[in-house]
Design an enzyme around this catalytic site. Structure first.
Site, mmCIF file in Angstrom:
data_model
loop_
_atom_site.group_PDB
_atom_site.id
_atom_site.type_symbol
_atom_site.label_atom_id
_atom_site.label_comp_id
_atom_site.label_asym_id
_atom_site.label_seq_id
_atom_site.Cartn_x
_atom_site.Cartn_y
_atom_site.Cartn_z
ATOM 1 N N GLU A 152 -14.183 -0.711 6.056
ATOM 2 C CA GLU A 152 -13.392 -0.672 7.319
ATOM 3 C C GLU A 152 -14.329 -0.338 8.600
ATOM 4 O OE1 GLU A 152 -9.990 2.437 7.981
ATOM 5 O OE2 GLU A 152 -9.809 1.079 6.275
ATOM 6 N N GLU A 200 -4.582 -7.281 4.784
ATOM 7 C CA GLU A 200 -3.676 -5.907 5.326
ATOM 8 C C GLU A 200 -2.942 -6.509 6.591
ATOM 9 O OE1 GLU A 200 -4.388 -1.336 6.875
ATOM 10 O OE2 GLU A 200 -5.801 -2.645 7.010
ATOM 11 N N ASP A 257 -5.040 4.147 -0.300
ATOM 12 C CA ASP A 257 -6.093 4.431 0.601
ATOM 13 C C ASP A 257 -6.499 5.721 0.518
ATOM 14 O OD1 ASP A 257 -8.145 4.377 2.614
ATOM 15 O OD2 ASP A 257 -6.591 3.640 4.252
ATOM 16 N N GLU A 283 -8.907 2.321 -1.950
ATOM 17 C CA GLU A 283 -9.625 2.092 -0.939
ATOM 18 C C GLU A 283 -10.274 3.320 -0.481
ATOM 19 O OE1 GLU A 283 -8.407 0.900 3.739
ATOM 20 O OE2 GLU A 283 -6.972 0.418 2.089
ATOM 21 N N ARG A 300 -13.799 -4.663 3.275
ATOM 22 C CA ARG A 300 -12.754 -4.289 4.060
ATOM 23 C C ARG A 300 -12.923 -4.570 5.502
ATOM 24 N NH1 ARG A 300 -8.512 -3.732 4.675
ATOM 25 N NH2 ARG A 300 -7.951 -1.364 5.287
ATOM 26 N N TRP A 340 -11.511 12.450 8.258
ATOM 27 C CA TRP A 340 -10.334 11.942 8.438
ATOM 28 C C TRP A 340 -9.900 10.744 7.745
ATOM 29 C CZ3 TRP A 340 -7.373 8.111 10.782
ATOM 30 C CH2 TRP A 340 -6.152 8.175 10.924
ATOM 31 N N TYR A 381 -2.306 11.152 6.521
ATOM 32 C CA TYR A 381 -2.555 9.689 7.014
ATOM 33 C C TYR A 381 -1.504 8.877 6.266
ATOM 34 C CZ TYR A 381 -4.753 5.073 6.756
ATOM 35 O OH TYR A 381 -4.793 3.892 6.695
ATOM 36 N N ARG A 427 0.786 -1.036 -0.063
ATOM 37 C CA ARG A 427 0.126 -0.007 -0.030
ATOM 38 C C ARG A 427 0.920 1.403 0.052
ATOM 39 N NH1 ARG A 427 -3.592 2.127 4.975
ATOM 40 N NH2 ARG A 427 -1.516 3.078 5.254
ATOM 41 N N HIS A 451 -9.115 6.950 2.327
ATOM 42 C CA HIS A 451 -9.547 7.255 3.491
ATOM 43 C C HIS A 451 -10.650 8.200 3.688
ATOM 44 C CE1 HIS A 451 -8.338 7.054 8.029
ATOM 45 N NE2 HIS A 451 -8.194 5.532 7.612
#
Length: 403
Positions: A263, A340, A211, A237, A284, A403, A159, A147, A213
């Site tokens: 996630e 992951e 990602d 992602e 995820r 975030w 991030y 990643r 995010h």
């Protein structure tokens, strides 16, 4: 096999973990991960005050009945606190049942569908030289998928990016969250060049992931997915907040870059449109935050009917107990995609003894009965709880952002 006690252990070896410890009349001990990053004590209280007393005297073999009892019986369903608490009970019961059978848990889930689980590692850098160095480190450690996260000019902290040679841990121990800044236009301008440089240096065969995010609008996410198509990502992602599941229709209609989502989801209902319309390619969720092995197995079975694979969340705020649950489930399900893997801090091993292994890019849960994880209570007591929070994001004008 009757449950005699249910105890909640909160410990902070490097970061905070919440563990449910269930003991049976036969002396077996089952563990479940109840860690919810930044809201750990909410789950600990939910378990201690509302769930643990209900478990005493129940048959530990009754995994399905107990799941339904806790999910339907509370009346107030879903939500991250509730589903993380239910997950802890569910995983602990699966651990007990497998120990009682003398088998590693994956054998009770249908047996191994593969030799091991392809894992991806994290590489981040403030600029291209640092990112290249980080990728080389991950490859030297044996990862076969990476990643990629990069700094963006004009954004001070991002991030997935940390100082060279230091482990990334977004949760900061402080009285309140750190505030970071975000600029979507700067990010959209910069990222394609980063992926182009990485693909040029490391060649076409290395699976690359990225990602976002949750930080882009649907049309921004569609633009990014299309701009990254030449670099053949394994997945993009959390390209946009997906609570509005229909928003992924717009993204999907504009790009063929594979999409991974989920996630922060905690229920099959968060996925119904995404799975039914095949708007994503990878699930995820982790067992820890989605109601445990029982619930996530159902989600993955549904996803498999739509050619959607697993990509379970595996950060350091999923404890070694939660990671073991993901590995046993991932080894067993047919539609596994990738796992992951953020190795925990060395100090975490003082508290959690694990049997899972990582070699040649593959994870394996091990062959010990149950999950293969043991909790050292004396060691856990040496690391008392310390509050830590994930950052809060703001746009250049000060508006609070995802975030």
């Amino acid at each position: 096999m009757i449950i005699e006690s249910a105890e909640v252990v909160v410990t902070s070896p490097g970061r905070t973990f919440v563990t449910l410890r269930i003991t049976t009349d036969e002396g077996l001990i089952g563990l479940g991960d109840a860690t919810l990053n930044g809201r750990e004590l909410a789950v600990a209280s939910y378990l201690s005050d509302h769930v643990a007393p209900l478990l005493i005297g129940r048959d530990a073999h009754a995994v399905e009945d107990t799941w339904q009892y806790l999910h339907r019986g509370a009346y107030w369903r879903r939500g991250p606190v509730t589903m993380t608490a239910i997950a802890a009970v569910d995983v602990a019961l699966w651990d007990l049942v497998a120990q009682r059978a003398g088998l590693p848990l994956y054998q009770l889930l249908g047996g191994a569908s593969r030799r091991g689980l392809l894992a991806y590692g994290h590489a981040g850098g403030r600029d291209l030289p640092e990112l290249s160095e980080a990728i080389h480190r991950r490859l030297a450690e044996g990862f076969r998928a990476i990643r990629v996260q990069s700094g963006v000019p004009g954004i001070a902290a991002l991030y997935g990016v940390t100082d060279p040679g230091t482990a990334y841990e977004p949760a900061r121990r402080a009285a309140r969250p750190v505030e970071e800044q975000w600029d979507s236009r700067a990010y959209l301008r910069h990222l394609p060049g980063v992926l182009e440089a990485v693909r040029h240096e490391f060649g076409p065969e290395l699976p690359l992931l990225h990602d976002v995010h949750h930080r882009l609008t649907p049309i921004e996410a569609a633009r990014l997915g299309r701009s990254l198509e030449p670099y053949d990502l394994f997945w993009l992602e959390d390209c946009t907040p997906a609570e509005n599941q229909e928003a992924l229709r717009l993204v999907r209609s504009h790009t063929v870059t594979p999409l991974a989502i989920g996630e922060v989801f905690n229920s099959v209902h968060d996925y119904r449109t995404l799975i039914g319309e095949q708007l994503v390619d990878f699930i995820r969720s982790s067992p820890t935050h989605t109601g445990g092995i029982t619930a996530l197995r159902r989600i993955l079975d549904l996803a498999g009917l739509h050619q959607i694979r697993s990509g379970m969340h595996g950060p350091t705020d999923v404890s070694p107990v939660g990671m073991a649950a993901a590995l046993h489930l991932g080894l067993a399900v047919h539609n596994f995609g990738i796992q992951e893997y953020m190795p925990h801090a060395a100090v975490t091993a003082d508290v959690f003894e694990t049997s899972f292994t990582f070699a040649a890019g593959l994870l394996h849960p091990g062959e010990l009965p149950g999950l293969g994880v043991r909790l050292d209570l004396a060691a856990a007591a040496r690391y008392p709880y310390q509050a830590a929070y994930l950052p809060v994001n703001r746009l250049p004008d000060g508006t609070v952002h995802d975030w």
